[in-house]
Scaffold this motif. Sequence first.
Motif, PDB file in Angstrom:
ATOM      1  N   ILE A   5       0.838  -1.197   0.000  1.00  0.00           N
ATOM      2  CA  ILE A   5       0.000   0.000   0.000  1.00  0.00           C
ATOM      3  C   ILE A   5       0.869   1.241   0.000  1.00  0.00           C
ATOM      4  N   VAL A   6       0.296   2.326  -0.494  1.00  0.00           N
ATOM      5  CA  VAL A   6       1.025   3.591  -0.567  1.00  0.00           C
ATOM      6  C   VAL A   6       0.074   4.727  -0.271  1.00  0.00           C
ATOM      7  N   ALA A   7       0.592   5.773   0.347  1.00  0.00           N
ATOM      8  CA  ALA A   7      -0.217   6.962   0.629  1.00  0.00           C
ATOM      9  C   ALA A   7       0.709   8.114   0.986  1.00  0.00           C
ATOM     10  N   ILE A   8       0.176   9.317   0.880  1.00  0.00           N
ATOM     11  CA  ILE A   8       0.880  10.490   1.396  1.00  0.00           C
ATOM     12  C   ILE A   8       0.684  10.476   2.899  1.00  0.00           C
ATOM     13  N   SER A   9       1.740  10.137   3.614  1.00  0.00           N
ATOM     14  CA  SER A   9       1.632  10.007   5.066  1.00  0.00           C
ATOM     15  C   SER A   9       1.558  11.369   5.738  1.00  0.00           C
ATOM     16  N   SER A  10       2.355  12.307   5.232  1.00  0.00           N
ATOM     17  CA  SER A  10       2.344  13.667   5.770  1.00  0.00           C
ATOM     18  C   SER A  10       2.343  14.628   4.595  1.00  0.00           C
ATOM     19  N   PRO A  11       1.280  15.422   4.429  1.00  0.00           N
ATOM     20  CA  PRO A  11       1.243  16.402   3.338  1.00  0.00           C
ATOM     21  C   PRO A  11       2.266  17.495   3.585  1.00  0.00           C
ATOM     22  N   PRO A  12       2.572  18.281   2.557  1.00  0.00           N
ATOM     23  CA  PRO A  12       3.591  19.325   2.728  1.00  0.00           C
ATOM     24  C   PRO A  12       3.261  20.255   3.884  1.00  0.00           C
ATOM     25  N   GLY A  13       4.247  20.480   4.737  1.00  0.00           N
ATOM     26  CA  GLY A  13       4.074  21.422   5.841  1.00  0.00           C
ATOM     27  C   GLY A  13       4.948  22.639   5.591  1.00  0.00           C
ATOM     28  N   GLU A 431      -8.243  -8.809  21.141  1.00  0.00           N
ATOM     29  CA  GLU A 431      -7.960 -10.233  20.968  1.00  0.00           C
ATOM     30  C   GLU A 431      -9.169 -10.973  20.410  1.00  0.00           C
ATOM     31  N   ARG A 432     -10.332 -10.448  20.699  1.00  0.00           N
ATOM     32  CA  ARG A 432     -11.574 -11.026  20.193  1.00  0.00           C
ATOM     33  C   ARG A 432     -12.431  -9.866  19.680  1.00  0.00           C
ATOM     34  N   VAL A 433     -12.380  -9.616  18.399  1.00  0.00           N
ATOM     35  CA  VAL A 433     -13.117  -8.481  17.863  1.00  0.00           C
ATOM     36  C   VAL A 433     -13.526  -8.785  16.421  1.00  0.00           C
ATOM     37  N   ASP A 434     -14.744  -8.398  16.060  1.00  0.00           N
ATOM     38  CA  ASP A 434     -15.271  -8.650  14.724  1.00  0.00           C
ATOM     39  C   ASP A 434     -14.681  -7.667  13.713  1.00  0.00           C
ATOM     40  N   GLU A 435     -14.704  -8.084  12.450  1.00  0.00           N
ATOM     41  CA  GLU A 435     -14.186  -7.228  11.380  1.00  0.00           C
ATOM     42  C   GLU A 435     -14.969  -5.928  11.269  1.00  0.00           C
ATOM     43  N   ASP A 436     -16.301  -6.010  11.498  1.00  0.00           N
ATOM     44  CA  ASP A 436     -17.090  -4.781  11.370  1.00  0.00           C
ATOM     45  C   ASP A 436     -16.714  -3.766  12.448  1.00  0.00           C
ATOM     46  N   VAL A 437     -16.309  -4.255  13.635  1.00  0.00           N
ATOM     47  CA  VAL A 437     -15.847  -3.350  14.693  1.00  0.00           C
ATOM     48  C   VAL A 437     -14.539  -2.695  14.267  1.00  0.00           C
ATOM     49  N   LEU A 438     -13.632  -3.486  13.688  1.00  0.00           N
ATOM     50  CA  LEU A 438     -12.371  -2.926  13.202  1.00  0.00           C
ATOM     51  C   LEU A 438     -12.621  -1.904  12.102  1.00  0.00           C
ATOM     52  N   ASP A 439     -13.550  -2.220  11.204  1.00  0.00           N
ATOM     53  CA  ASP A 439     -13.878  -1.281  10.125  1.00  0.00           C
ATOM     54  C   ASP A 439     -14.336   0.058  10.701  1.00  0.00           C
ATOM     55  N   ALA A 440     -15.190  -0.012  11.727  1.00  0.00           N
ATOM     56  CA  ALA A 440     -15.709   1.220  12.332  1.00  0.00           C
ATOM     57  C   ALA A 440     -14.602   2.008  13.010  1.00  0.00           C
ATOM     58  N   ILE A 441     -13.698   1.322  13.695  1.00  0.00           N
ATOM     59  CA  ILE A 441     -12.618   1.994  14.418  1.00  0.00           C
ATOM     60  C   ILE A 441     -11.657   2.678  13.448  1.00  0.00           C
ATOM     61  N   PHE A 442     -11.215   1.942  12.434  1.00  0.00           N
ATOM     62  CA  PHE A 442     -10.185   2.499  11.553  1.00  0.00           C
ATOM     63  C   PHE A 442     -10.752   3.445  10.499  1.00  0.00           C
ATOM     64  N   SER A 443     -12.067   3.485  10.366  1.00  0.00           N
ATOM     65  CA  SER A 443     -12.679   4.479   9.459  1.00  0.00           C
ATOM     66  C   SER A 443     -12.504   5.901   9.991  1.00  0.00           C
ATOM     67  N   GLU A 444     -12.193   6.038  11.285  1.00  0.00           N
ATOM     68  CA  GLU A 444     -11.964   7.364  11.866  1.00  0.00           C
ATOM     69  C   GLU A 444     -10.632   7.969  11.446  1.00  0.00           C
ATOM     70  N   PHE A 445      -9.726   7.121  10.961  1.00  0.00           N
ATOM     71  CA  PHE A 445      -8.401   7.592  10.587  1.00  0.00           C
ATOM     72  C   PHE A 445      -8.450   8.314   9.238  1.00  0.00           C
ATOM     73  N   CYS A 446      -7.443   9.140   9.015  1.00  0.00           N
ATOM     74  CA  CYS A 446      -7.263   9.703   7.686  1.00  0.00           C
ATOM     75  C   CYS A 446      -6.345   8.783   6.888  1.00  0.00           C
ATOM     76  N   ILE A 447      -6.322   8.956   5.583  1.00  0.00           N
ATOM     77  CA  ILE A 447      -5.462   8.141   4.734  1.00  0.00           C
ATOM     78  C   ILE A 447      -4.012   8.490   5.032  1.00  0.00           C
ATOM     79  N   GLY A 448      -3.180   7.470   5.120  1.00  0.00           N
ATOM     80  CA  GLY A 448      -1.754   7.688   5.368  1.00  0.00           C
ATOM     81  C   GLY A 448      -1.339   7.412   6.786  1.00  0.00           C
ATOM     82  N   LYS A 449      -2.330   7.104   7.677  1.00  0.00           N
ATOM     83  CA  LYS A 449      -2.013   6.857   9.084  1.00  0.00           C
ATOM     84  C   LYS A 449      -2.261   5.389   9.432  1.00  0.00           C
TER      85      LYS A 449
END
Length: 449
Positions: A5-13, A431-449
């Motif tokens: 995978i690839v992404a802009i991890s940090s945009p120009p500052g 340790e015991r978590v459904d994929e839909d829970v993971l989807d919900a958690i990581f959907s809060e992130f921005c691309i590149g993190k």
Amino acid sequence: MEETIVAISSPPGEGGVGVIRLSGPQSIPIAQQLFLSTPPLGTRLRYVEYGKVSVGGQEIDTALAWVFRAPRSYTGEDTVEISCHGSTLILELVVNEAIKWGARTAAPGEFTRRAFLHGQLDLLQAEAVVDLIQASSENGLEDAYSLAGGRLSEDVRALKKSLVDSLAKVEVGLDFSEEDIDPIARHHIVGELEKIQRRAQQLVDSFTAGRRRMQGYLIALVGRPNVGKSTLLNALLGEDRAIVTDIPGTTRDLIEGRTTWKGRSIRLVDTAGLRASPDPIEAEGISRAKKIADEADLVLLVVDAMENDVGREVQLCHELSHKQPIVVFNKIDQRSPAENASFFEGRTVVEISALTGVGLEQLKEVALASLPRDHSTGGVVLTRQRHRECLLSMLERTESAVQLLDAGQPDECVAVELQEALNSLGSLLGERVDEDVLDAIFSEFCIGK
């Protein structure tokens, strides 16, 4: 094999520097097509290389790049980071070139998700990455850093170990005795479970404070129309957020702004003036004002210092007594409120001029001192509803186990309850978590993190 995978991890500052991150089994070969150096990238481990960025066979920039070999990387996979200087256009060209060579664009939070899946972070630490990014105050940043560093994880694992020990004692009785656990052993196990419950309850009790520290303390500005609430909001925020006119009833909905006072994140809400109104829109605004006052951590009851009759304000103060409102006499640049201040004896009173700024610093100091106290437990607080629900579930199961032990019920039933309590802690750590829970958690992130 996982995709790279690839992404802009940090945009120009500042200085126009941005970072592109690749992660996955082909990250180094792909990066070698984008970044030309001598020796080739990846030849020297833990070494920052200087080279040229190439897109479509054409050199477009100079850059720095470095390689992290699996498993000693953030994601646990081979990872490459390329630091370019230039515009967003250059970064996007490099990302597109990486895609041409076989990478794909990372989904939101996918780098951290891979770190979690490869055991680099537990789920509590992964969630804290979002909190670090979104932190709007020093307190929120401190809490997020503590969680990312694993302090809550350590507490949860300690709870889990104690639960495992208690369950083991119950199961020993099941395995090696035809009779149930003897009363002395039962009493000892109950004592251990009660210690676990006390620590877990302390963490649950920290949730409200943790959410406040992360999202901001809610301060509501209430009062009659045209007392200067909107002017005060703008003055406290240092910006023109609310419309200010001499016409009563200008504010018909909630107007919110955020600021930071001495490291604390503050949410200030200007509300519709409290009065009887035939206008249905204004009436709805007044209804919302009353609701937000009930939800607020602190209420500032704004009073016009030029008002002769403060009977309505005294009544409002009584109605809001459960919130212990601060009475704020505004417009003291036009008149002293000395006569009317006596009607609020026993209440905290601050005199200000939102227009000139007189008294604003004192108001901030008094407001900060009046905010609810934090209930952190050794510097650890809960900041997410998911954490609270998992711990409440664990508490419910351990309480059931205690009741069964006290009542002399079969050990098999006790073991079932303790196992469910352990499952709740496992879900908390991921340790015991459904994929839909993971989807919900990581959907809060921005691309590149």
